[in-house]
Design a protein around this motif. Structure first.
Motif, short mmCIF file in Angstrom:
data_model
loop_
_atom_site.label_atom_id
_atom_site.label_comp_id
_atom_site.label_asym_id
_atom_site.label_seq_id
_atom_site.Cartn_x
_atom_site.Cartn_y
_atom_site.Cartn_z
N ARG A 92 19.63 25.54 27.16
CA ARG A 92 19.24 24.55 26.14
C ARG A 92 19.09 25.20 24.77
NH1 ARG A 92 14.23 21.06 28.06
NH2 ARG A 92 14.62 20.20 25.99
N GLY A 93 18.50 26.39 24.76
CA GLY A 93 18.32 27.10 23.49
C GLY A 93 19.64 27.45 22.83
N TYR A 94 20.59 27.96 23.61
CA TYR A 94 21.90 28.31 23.05
C TYR A 94 22.67 27.08 22.59
CZ TYR A 94 21.55 33.22 24.38
OH TYR A 94 21.18 34.55 24.47
N LEU A 95 22.52 25.96 23.32
CA LEU A 95 23.19 24.73 22.89
C LEU A 95 22.66 24.26 21.53
CD1 LEU A 95 23.38 22.77 26.27
CD2 LEU A 95 25.30 23.67 24.95
N GLU A 96 21.35 24.38 21.33
CA GLU A 96 20.75 24.00 20.05
C GLU A 96 21.24 24.93 18.93
OE1 GLU A 96 16.55 23.95 20.52
OE2 GLU A 96 16.56 22.30 21.97
N LEU A 97 21.35 26.24 19.24
CA LEU A 97 21.84 27.19 18.25
C LEU A 97 23.29 26.90 17.87
CD1 LEU A 97 20.35 30.54 19.60
CD2 LEU A 97 19.75 29.42 17.45
N MET A 98 24.10 26.51 18.86
CA MET A 98 25.51 26.24 18.60
C MET A 98 25.71 25.07 17.66
SD MET A 98 27.56 26.88 22.17
CE MET A 98 29.07 26.28 21.41
N GLN A 99 24.77 24.10 17.71
CA GLN A 99 24.89 22.93 16.83
C GLN A 99 24.77 23.32 15.36
OE1 GLN A 99 21.87 20.27 18.28
NE2 GLN A 99 23.15 19.48 19.93
N LYS A 100 24.04 24.40 15.09
CA LYS A 100 23.81 24.82 13.71
C LYS A 100 24.59 26.07 13.33
CE LYS A 100 19.03 23.24 14.39
NZ LYS A 100 17.62 23.69 14.44
N ALA A 101 25.24 26.68 14.31
CA ALA A 101 25.86 27.99 14.08
C ALA A 101 27.17 27.88 13.30
CB ALA A 101 26.13 28.68 15.41
N ALA A 102 27.46 28.94 12.57
CA ALA A 102 28.75 29.05 11.89
C ALA A 102 29.84 29.29 12.93
CB ALA A 102 28.71 30.20 10.89
N ASP A 103 31.07 29.00 12.58
CA ASP A 103 32.18 29.09 13.53
C ASP A 103 32.32 30.50 14.11
OD1 ASP A 103 32.72 26.46 13.16
OD2 ASP A 103 34.36 26.76 11.73
N ASP A 104 32.07 31.53 13.31
CA ASP A 104 32.25 32.90 13.80
C ASP A 104 31.17 33.32 14.80
OD1 ASP A 104 30.34 32.81 11.78
OD2 ASP A 104 30.64 34.91 11.26
N LYS A 105 30.06 32.58 14.86
CA LYS A 105 28.98 32.90 15.78
C LYS A 105 29.13 32.19 17.12
CE LYS A 105 26.29 35.55 13.21
NZ LYS A 105 25.95 36.93 13.62
N ARG A 106 29.91 31.13 17.14
CA ARG A 106 30.00 30.31 18.35
C ARG A 106 30.53 31.06 19.58
NH1 ARG A 106 30.49 24.09 17.46
NH2 ARG A 106 29.24 23.88 15.58
N PRO A 107 31.56 31.92 19.44
CA PRO A 107 32.02 32.66 20.63
C PRO A 107 30.92 33.49 21.29
CG PRO A 107 33.62 32.82 18.85
CD PRO A 107 32.40 32.19 18.26
N VAL A 108 30.02 34.05 20.49
CA VAL A 108 28.91 34.85 21.04
C VAL A 108 27.99 33.96 21.87
CG1 VAL A 108 26.91 36.29 20.49
CG2 VAL A 108 28.99 36.44 19.11
N TYR A 109 27.67 32.78 21.34
CA TYR A 109 26.80 31.85 22.06
C TYR A 109 27.48 31.30 23.31
CZ TYR A 109 23.91 32.00 17.84
OH TYR A 109 23.12 32.41 16.79
N ILE A 110 28.78 31.07 23.23
CA ILE A 110 29.52 30.57 24.40
C ILE A 110 29.50 31.60 25.52
CG2 ILE A 110 31.82 29.98 25.25
CD1 ILE A 110 32.34 28.63 22.54
N GLU A 111 29.68 32.88 25.16
CA GLU A 111 29.65 33.95 26.16
C GLU A 111 28.27 34.02 26.82
OE1 GLU A 111 30.37 38.80 26.51
OE2 GLU A 111 30.77 37.74 24.62
N ALA A 112 27.22 33.88 26.01
CA ALA A 112 25.85 33.90 26.55
C ALA A 112 25.62 32.70 27.46
CB ALA A 112 24.84 33.91 25.41
N LEU A 113 26.12 31.54 27.06
CA LEU A 113 25.99 30.33 27.88
C LEU A 113 26.69 30.49 29.22
CD1 LEU A 113 26.52 27.43 25.31
CD2 LEU A 113 24.58 27.67 26.86
N GLN A 114 27.86 31.09 29.21
CA GLN A 114 28.59 31.31 30.46
C GLN A 114 27.81 32.22 31.40
OE1 GLN A 114 32.27 32.77 28.80
NE2 GLN A 114 33.29 30.78 29.01
N ALA A 115 27.18 33.25 30.85
CA ALA A 115 26.40 34.19 31.66
C ALA A 115 25.19 33.49 32.28
CB ALA A 115 25.94 35.36 30.80
#
Length: 251
Positions: free
Chosen positions: A52-75
């Motif tokens: 839930r925390g990473y999903l909230e961060l992704m809503q506000k994150a810049a495009d270059d940060k999203r792959p990092v959050y997606i990798e964390a979400l997958q883990a």
């Protein structure tokens, strides 16, 4: 009359004592179930909260940060899936609903395959295991999935609890077949050898080392149901060793 009364009094006392013991056992079982539910709830809630925390961060994150959050979400999603699979497999094992197969297995190859599967985990934690397998082929007759799961859980547990060193030894001596998984531990580690294989045991429910306490419970359960002896534990100030005896499966 006095003798009959004494006999009746003795019988009543025995019944009362038996009920007291049964009530105590039932209370301990209820307390254990409450503890298990609390730990299970914690284990499931932790990755869900992170997701839930990473999903909230992704809503506000810049495009270059999203792959990092997606990798964390997958883990975190993978961790949640593993927990659910563990709970399901434990329910099958506890109810004796898993049907074991019997196949001829070469033990050196099975252990090597498990080690290779965990290469990225060793690398991530900067661990170079010392491995001593047999010089000749060692065959056992057992269930391939069960044996693989046993060694997978032992490797993951060793990585979670080690202070940096890990040794895996396959020992065949006078017809006795054993596998030793030994790892170094920190001096302040608090490990209780009498509870190591209890469900949810991980020191406490904080799971500070990422261990849910399910893995070794499954190891013990599988070994017993395969007809092996219970795993043995040796704990010193510097090391933690689990010995798996596979003599009953050796052919």
């Amino acid at each position: 009359m006095d003798k009959n009364l004494e006999k009746m009094t003795e019988m009543i006392n025995k019944i009362v004592e038996k009920e007291r013991v049964n009530l105590g056992r039932a209370q301990r079982k209820e307390d254990k179930q409450k503890e298990n539910i609390a730990c299970l709830s914690h284990d499931l809630r932790t990755p869900l909260t992170s997701i839930r925390g990473y999903l909230e961060l992704m809503q506000k994150a810049a495009d270059d940060k999203r792959p990092v959050y997606i990798e964390a979400l997958q883990a975190k999603a993978l961790r949640l899936e593993q927990l659910i699979n563990d709970f399901y497999q434990i329910s099958l094992l506890d109810d004796h609903e898993y049907v074991y197969k019997k196949e001829k297995i070469e033990l050196n190859k099975l252990i090597t395959d498990v080690l290779l599967d965990h290469y990225s985990l060793f690398e991530k934690n900067k661990i170079t295991p010392e491995i001593q397998l047999a010089e000749k082929e060692i065959f056992i007759v057992s269930d391939p999935w069960a044996l693989t799961r046993i060694f997978q859980n032992l490797m993951v547990n060793a990585v979670h609890s080690t202070a940096g060193e890990l040794n895996i030894n396959l020992i065949l001596n006078d017809g006795q077949l054993r596998v030793s998984i030994q790892n170094s531990i920190k001096e302040d580690s608090l490990l209780d050898s009498t509870q190591i294989f209890d469900r949810f045991y991980a020191g406490d429910c904080s799971r500070s080392n990422g261990n849910s306490g399910q893995g070794l419970y499954i190891v013990r359960k599988l070994l017993i149901q395969l007809g092996c002896e219970e795993p043995r534990v040796n704990i010193t100030k510097e090391s933690f060793e689990i010995i798996v005896d596979l003599t009953n499966l050796y052919v």
